[in-house]
Design a protein around this motif. Structure first.
Motif, PDB file in Angstrom:
ATOM      1  N   ARG A  83       0.826  -1.214   0.000  1.00  0.00           N
ATOM      2  CA  ARG A  83       0.000   0.000   0.000  1.00  0.00           C
ATOM      3  C   ARG A  83       0.862   1.267   0.000  1.00  0.00           C
ATOM      4  O   ARG A  83       0.641   2.185  -0.769  1.00  0.00           O
ATOM      5  N   ASP A  84       1.901   1.303   0.847  1.00  0.00           N
ATOM      6  CA  ASP A  84       2.602   2.565   1.088  1.00  0.00           C
ATOM      7  C   ASP A  84       4.015   2.648   0.535  1.00  0.00           C
ATOM      8  O   ASP A  84       4.509   3.738   0.268  1.00  0.00           O
ATOM      9  N   LEU A  85       4.682   1.533   0.419  1.00  0.00           N
ATOM     10  CA  LEU A  85       6.121   1.612   0.154  1.00  0.00           C
ATOM     11  C   LEU A  85       6.527   1.157  -1.237  1.00  0.00           C
ATOM     12  O   LEU A  85       7.418   1.744  -1.858  1.00  0.00           O
ATOM     13  N   CYS A  86       5.876   0.112  -1.732  1.00  0.00           N
ATOM     14  CA  CYS A  86       6.293  -0.512  -2.992  1.00  0.00           C
ATOM     15  C   CYS A  86       6.281   0.506  -4.138  1.00  0.00           C
ATOM     16  O   CYS A  86       5.277   1.165  -4.375  1.00  0.00           O
ATOM     17  N   ARG A  87       7.404   0.601  -4.843  1.00  0.00           N
ATOM     18  CA  ARG A  87       7.502   1.584  -5.921  1.00  0.00           C
ATOM     19  C   ARG A  87       7.645   0.857  -7.257  1.00  0.00           C
ATOM     20  O   ARG A  87       8.650   0.977  -7.949  1.00  0.00           O
ATOM     21  N   THR A  88       6.644   0.133  -7.602  1.00  0.00           N
ATOM     22  CA  THR A  88       6.647  -0.536  -8.902  1.00  0.00           C
ATOM     23  C   THR A  88       5.302  -0.309  -9.557  1.00  0.00           C
ATOM     24  O   THR A  88       4.275  -0.399  -8.899  1.00  0.00           O
ATOM     25  N   ASP A  89       5.354  -0.021 -10.854  1.00  0.00           N
ATOM     26  CA  ASP A  89       4.095   0.236 -11.561  1.00  0.00           C
ATOM     27  C   ASP A  89       3.263  -1.028 -11.709  1.00  0.00           C
ATOM     28  O   ASP A  89       2.051  -0.986 -11.643  1.00  0.00           O
ATOM     29  N   HIS A  90       3.972  -2.148 -11.927  1.00  0.00           N
ATOM     30  CA  HIS A  90       3.194  -3.369 -12.160  1.00  0.00           C
ATOM     31  C   HIS A  90       2.688  -3.936 -10.838  1.00  0.00           C
ATOM     32  O   HIS A  90       3.174  -3.594  -9.767  1.00  0.00           O
ATOM     33  N   ASP A  91       1.731  -4.815 -10.937  1.00  0.00           N
ATOM     34  CA  ASP A  91       1.137  -5.442  -9.766  1.00  0.00           C
ATOM     35  C   ASP A  91       2.185  -6.319  -9.071  1.00  0.00           C
ATOM     36  O   ASP A  91       2.714  -7.253  -9.679  1.00  0.00           O
TER      37      ASP A  91
END
Ligand code: FES
Ligand SMILES: [Fe+2]
Length: 408
Positions: A243-251
């Motif tokens: 929700r808050d940290l992941c910095r990837t465009d894909h799922d």
């Protein structure tokens, strides 16, 4: 090979009598005849990772890749294209490249000097009779695909499908900047164990808690698989991370492919407070690819016969497993960092390689112990745990490949 051969067993009967959920019968792990079939029907038929493009920075750079008694020259031509050429002269069959790596303008056979271009075309051959057509004698070529900077080759004339795997690798790894990456280190070890024992070990983490103290200290999932409390903690952290940290465009949701060679892949967090896979969780090298901040996640994918790729924000690691003999498997690890990163200034190779090199050394020991026990006259196939479901699937896949190709 449907009748009993010199090793005293029938392959079809052996395949047919393997029980689901149990390890393979002993000959699959130590018979020279089955090893030969493994090479012909599995490794020489499937796509293999020969290396990373950073090994070929300029036109004419090449390296040799050996598999199943074949020597393949992986070379970059003047247009930047990468070729995989069989190291077998079209005159009388001599090896052409004798050095493990180098840089050339053309390939000259050391026997009678037939000369080949970087794409394998025959450029000159002295004293050949009238009517000799050079175009009929190029070096044999393997199929080549470059995906996210990894050079995949296939020695089969009709390679198995590759597009779906290539798509998954690209989806997961395109943010990591591997095509332009620099090799930080490349280290290989020979494990004295059959390649399938090595594969089985790499496709499960049932052994991780007891064997890999470093991996257990870095990756939350190791303990999470063993304890309800740690499992719940990881679930909560994973939800927050997505929700808050992941910095990837894909799922980032992990995926599992039920059939074919692809197994699992996805992106997941390391553990709370860890920005990368390091001793302390602190970064080890400059950010790679599209990342403009550390997000503490790693992307990874595993596929058959035996491949595993992993990438964090600041370094990545690719594996290459090469069966050498019935009871020897070479494992080569390649670590990648940002192309401009300077060794000793931006990164320390000992730190970048720490986690996976330690893990490999520990795996080497357990795989060798496994082989020694499997060689015993008291060995019998044993039951897999619920944590070894991928391993059981690997065995099924392997036997199907072996059986299908033998025309049974
Ligand atoms: S074998 Fe290569 S030129 Fe004769
Ligand atoms: Fe392991």
């Amino acid at each position: 090979m449907t009748n009993a051969d010199g090793n005293g067993f029938s392959l079809s009967r052996l395949i047919g009598s393997r029980k689901l959920g149990l390890t393979l019968q002993q000959p699959f792990y130590n018979s020279p005849r089955i090893f030969e079939l493994d090479m012909e029907r599995i490794h020489l038929r499937h796509w293999q990772i020969a290396g990373h493009v950073s090994r070929l920075p300029r036109a004419g750079d090449y390296f040799l890749y050996s598999l199943g008694g074949e020597s393949v020259v992986i070379v970059r031509d003047r247009d930047g294209e990468i070729h995989a050429l069989l190291n077998v002269c079209r005159h009388r069959g001599s090896r052409i490249c004798l050095e493990e790596k180098g840089s050339v303008k053309r390939f000259v056979c050391p026997y009678h000097s037939w000369t080949y271009g970087l794409d394998g075309s025959l450029m000159s051959a002295r004293h050949m009779p009238e009517g000799f057509d050079r175009a009929e004698f190029p070096l044999h070529r393997c199929h080549v695909r470059v995906v996210e900077g990894l050079i995949f080759i296939c020695l089969s004339e009709s390679p198995p499908p590759f597009d779906s795997l290539a798509r998954d690798i690209s989806t997961l790894f395109s943010p990591h900047g591997w095509p332009a990456a620099k090799t930080c280190a490349r280290i290989s070890h020979v494990i004295r164990a059959n390649w399938k024992l090595v594969a089985e070990n790499f496709f499960e983490c049932y052994h991780c808690l007891h064997t890999h103290p470093e991996l257990t200290s870095v990756m939350s999932y190791v303990r999470a698989g063993e304890s309800k409390r740690f499992g719940e903690e990881l679930d909560r952290y994973t939800s927050r991370w997505k929700r808050d940290l992941c910095r990837t465009d894909h799922d980032p949701e992990p995926f599992q492919r039920p059939a074919g060679i692809q197994q699992h892949g996805g992106r997941r967090p390391i553990r709370p407070g860890y920005l990368t896979q390091s001793r302390t969780g602190r970064p080890l090298a400059p950010l790679m690819g599209d990342y403009d901040a550390y997000d503490g996640g790693v992307s990874s994918i595993m596929f058959f016969p035996i491949h595993w790729l992993v990438a964090g924000n600041d370094y990545g690691m690719a594996t290459r497993f090469t069966p050498l003999s019935p009871q020897e498997t070479e494992v080569e690890l390649t670590w990648l960092v940002h192309p401009d990163a300077v060794e000793g200034v931006d990164y320390d190779p000992d730190e970048v390689t720490w986690l996976w090199l330690k893990t490999l050394e520990e795996d080497k020991e357990i795989c060798e112990n496994n082989q020694a026990g499997v060689n015993s006259r008291y060995y019998r196939p044993g039951p897999y745990s619920t944590a070894e479901e991928t391993v059981d699937r690997f065995c099924q896949w392997y036997l199907e490949e072996l059986g299908t190709s033998s025309g049974q």
